[in-house]
Motif scaffolding. Structure first.
Motif, PDB file in Angstrom:
ATOM      1  N   LEU A  37      51.248  32.175 106.765  1.00 15.59           N
ATOM      2  CA  LEU A  37      50.623  31.178 107.314  1.00 15.59           C
ATOM      3  C   LEU A  37      49.298  31.007 108.119  1.00 15.59           C
ATOM      4  N   PHE A  38      48.915  32.597 108.554  1.00 17.38           N
ATOM      5  CA  PHE A  38      47.676  32.662 109.325  1.00 17.38           C
ATOM      6  C   PHE A  38      47.026  33.879 109.015  1.00 17.38           C
ATOM      7  N   VAL A  39      45.756  34.078 109.273  1.00 14.94           N
ATOM      8  CA  VAL A  39      44.797  35.142 109.135  1.00 14.94           C
ATOM      9  C   VAL A  39      44.632  35.550 110.552  1.00 14.94           C
ATOM     10  N   LEU A  40      44.678  36.791 110.888  1.00 17.74           N
ATOM     11  CA  LEU A  40      44.734  37.065 112.466  1.00 17.74           C
ATOM     12  C   LEU A  40      43.515  38.286 112.123  1.00 17.74           C
ATOM     13  N   GLU A  44      39.870  47.382 109.290  1.00 22.22           N
ATOM     14  CA  GLU A  44      39.299  46.317 109.499  1.00 22.22           C
ATOM     15  C   GLU A  44      39.989  45.285 110.524  1.00 22.22           C
ATOM     16  N   LYS A  45      41.259  45.780 111.269  1.00 25.87           N
ATOM     17  CA  LYS A  45      41.676  45.208 112.463  1.00 25.87           C
ATOM     18  C   LYS A  45      42.205  43.500 111.988  1.00 25.87           C
ATOM     19  N   ILE A  46      42.691  43.528 110.872  1.00 28.51           N
ATOM     20  CA  ILE A  46      43.019  42.145 110.268  1.00 28.51           C
ATOM     21  C   ILE A  46      44.512  42.179 109.733  1.00 28.51           C
ATOM     22  N   TYR A  47      45.360  40.915 109.848  1.00 30.12           N
ATOM     23  CA  TYR A  47      46.542  40.598 109.394  1.00 30.12           C
ATOM     24  C   TYR A  47      46.497  39.526 108.501  1.00 30.12           C
ATOM     25  N   ILE A  48      46.961  39.455 107.724  1.00 27.78           N
ATOM     26  CA  ILE A  48      47.041  38.327 106.530  1.00 27.78           C
ATOM     27  C   ILE A  48      48.391  37.984 106.325  1.00 27.78           C
ATOM     28  N   GLY A  49      48.922  37.005 106.956  1.00 26.76           N
ATOM     29  CA  GLY A  49      50.244  36.288 106.549  1.00 26.76           C
ATOM     30  C   GLY A  49      50.379  35.252 105.753  1.00 26.76           C
TER      31      GLY A  49
END
Length: 330
Positions: free
Chosen positions: A247-250, A240-245
């Motif tokens: 503080l932020f979603v990239l 999905e090429k996504i990062y969920i942290g």
């Protein structure tokens, strides 16, 4: 003078018609029409009273960004900005250029008074002769540099080189800004909180202040101009090429040899209306717009619009990314 005027036209033409991945080599190749050099670099720095200066993004020509930065950390001490015109740095060329913003400064590692660690740094990176300019006027807590390096001891820059650089370099700074902005706008279709552009190896070519703030607070030991390794590995390992942290979603989009990164503040279910929450749950179960519409007594077109509203709030584009976010929130 006509040659320089034609060069400036070509620089601005390249800024608007060359992709980010090819722009650095293109722009430095154009500069070589008037000034000879072996390698070059464009850098964007952030300044802080507590953490000194950080290299946020860099574009290199005929030199490795990683090797250059690694050598700099090994040979030179930390650098700090004091006021508007004083940079405490073991690199005398950068310190002089910072003091004389908007004017090119030249230096040889064999000049009288050059410290042994500075000379060793120049020899290690094959940057014996340096020409550098700091962008003037400086942006708040930011400054940019443009450098040209020669590897031979007997190839010192002369006054004519400086005169040409003082004409050409300000336009090169502007061309980099135009090129980054054009591709940032063309890539980001929906409003986002922060953006960045990097290589597939994570070397940052462009990053805005919002993205810098997100990364600095999420990863306290982050050392630019490279993405945090854990973030890059996450993007590489997920389809999905996504990062969920915290503080932020990239979300990332690959274009040739570059990654275009969009940052949004992490949101919770509270940001969704009750209807959007129900639809989100159904979308995650891979139900169609038609099926959802039948259950809610709506038209498929209405459900589609509500789904797009959900995607927009999370800064994503489809069900797979939505599923990952919802599972993380839970």
């Amino acid at each position: 003078m006509n040659e320089i005027n034609n060069l400036l036209l070509d620089i601005y033409h390249a800024s608007q018609n060359t992709c980010v991945s090819e722009f650095s080599d293109k722009i430095f190749s154009l500069i070589k029409r008037e000034i000879n050099f072996d390698s070059g670099g464009f850098c964007d720095f952030n300044t802080s009273d507590t953490s000194g200066i950080k290299l946020l993004s860099a574009a290199a020509h005929n030199i490795s960004t990683y090797d250059k930065l690694h050598a700099r950390q090994n040979y030179l001490e930390p650098e700090f900005v004091e006021g508007q015109n004083k940079l405490t740095s073991a690199d005398p060329s950068l310190a002089m250029a910072f003091k004389n913003k908007g004017n090119s400064v030249t230096l040889s590692v064999y000049d009288k008074g050059i410290k042994s660690n500075v000379a060793a740094y120049g020899i290690k990176t094959e940057c014996i002769q340096t020409m550098v300019m700091v962008l003037a006027p400086p942006m708040p807590n930011r400054f940019q540099t443009l450098s040209l390096w020669r590897r031979k001891n007997n190839a010192e820059y002369v006054q004519n080189d400086n005169c040409k650089a003082n004409i050409i370099f300000p336009h090169v700074f502007q061309a980099f800004a135009i090129n980054r902005q054009i591709h940032r706008i063309s890539e980001v279709k929906n409003p986002v909180n922060g953006t960045a552009i990097c290589s597939l190896e994570g070397a940052l070519l462009f990053i805005d202040d919002v993205a810098v703030d997100f990364l600095s607070r999420e990863f306290h030991s982050w050392i630019p101009p490279f993405l945090p390794s854990i973030l890059l590995e996450n993007l590489r390992s997920t389809s999905e090429k996504i990062y969920i942290g915290k503080l932020f979603v990239l979300t990332s989009r690959r274009q040739k040899d570059l990654l275009f990164l969009n940052f949004r503040k992490t949101i919770t279910f509270e940001n969704l209306s009750p209807t959007e929450l129900v639809i989100a749950e159904m979308l995650v179960r891979n139900e169609t717009y038609k099926a959802i519409a039948q259950k809610l007594g709506n038209q498929p077109a209405t459900v589609r619009n509500q789904a797009h509203s959900i995607y927009s709030k999370f800064g994503i584009s489809g069900k797979a990314e939505l599923a990952k976010i919802i599972n993380q929130i839970r």
